[in-house]
Write an enzyme that holds these catalytic residues in place. Structure first.
Site: not given
Ligand code: B16
Ligand code: MG
Length: 214
Positions: A8-10, A16, A44, A113-114, A144, A168-169
């Site tokens: 996962d990224l964030d 972030t 998140k 990642s999302a 997810k 994953e967090d």
């Molecule tokens: P964006 P992850 C997610 O990252 C974030 O945790 C979430 O807060 C955010 O809304 C989502 O990405 C979408 O991000 O606006 O940059 O497309 O944890 O899935 O890496």
């Molecule tokens: Mg995350």
């Protein structure tokens, strides 16, 4: 058939969440309300569109789909301006080292990642070339806890689910990995992430031995 680690990224590679929070807070303030760091926890791992829906509900504000689109774009412009300033210093502790260990061992590296900004973040932090596959918010339709993001990543890495370990967090992300029949390492608090096969504080605590013990 390869072995793979999918990240996962964030919250796993970078933090972030602080930038997302600043940008969403600025948007809420412009609309005349505020929300707490505790409420921010619920954002998140979920998509931009869904995050906006939740925030508008907290403020009791109604917007048309067209207005929501404009608000999401405004928030994203502020967010992108912040992440453009990121450097390799923004990688969370142990990330670079663990990715290099995996590379040395011939274990595939994927991103699940999302975020639609994942490519930019990996590029700014200097780890993009270490990834064999990147599956993000631009490629995936179901968020997810749906396992789509991790299943697509495993396919791109040519690894079967049983040979994949997800990092994953978020609770929704751990559920997604489990729904995809993958092993999962939780990053954070064991009380919160009890559904994971192993919970560590961050990738600085991860070793190849712990990976093979899963
Ligand atoms: P964006 P992850 C997610 O990252 C974030 O945790 C979430 O807060 C955010 O809304 C989502 O990405 C979408 O991000 O606006 O940059 O497309 O944890 O899935 O890496
Ligand atoms: Mg995350």
């Amino acid at each position: 058939n390869s072995y793979a680690c999918i990240f996962d990224l964030d919250g796993v590679i970078v933090d972030t969440a602080v930038y997302h929070y600043k940008a969403w807070k600025r948007l809420a303030n412009e609309l005349g309300f505020d929300f707490s760091p505790e409420q921010n926890e619920a954002l998140k791992g979920i998509s931009r569109v869904r995050s906006l829906e939740l925030i508008l509900a907290w403020g009791g504000v109604h917007k048309t789909p067209a207005e929501q689109q404009e608000l999401a774009t405004r928030k994203n412009d502020w967010y992108v301006a912040m992440i453009r300033e990121m450097t390799p210093e923004d990688l969370l502790p142990g990330v670079k080292h663990f990715l290099e260990v995996l590379k040395t061992r011939g274990i595939k590296i994927g991103l699940g990642s999302a975020s639609k900004n994942a490519g930019l973040i990996l590029e700014r932090t200097g780890v993009q070339t270490l990834f064999d596959a990147i599956v993000d918010g631009n490629t995936v339709s179901a968020s997810k806890p749906d396992p789509e993001v991790f299943i697509k990543c495993a396919e791109a890495l040519q690894a079967s689910a049983v040979n994949c370990v997800v990092f994953e967090d978020a609770i929704a992300g751990i559920a997604a990995a489990k729904a995809g029949d993958m092993k999962v390492v939780g990053i954070g608090d064991p009380q919160v992430l009890g559904a994971a096969d192993l919970v560590i504080a961050g990738l600085h605590e991860m070793t190849i031995e712990k990976l093979f013990d899963l």
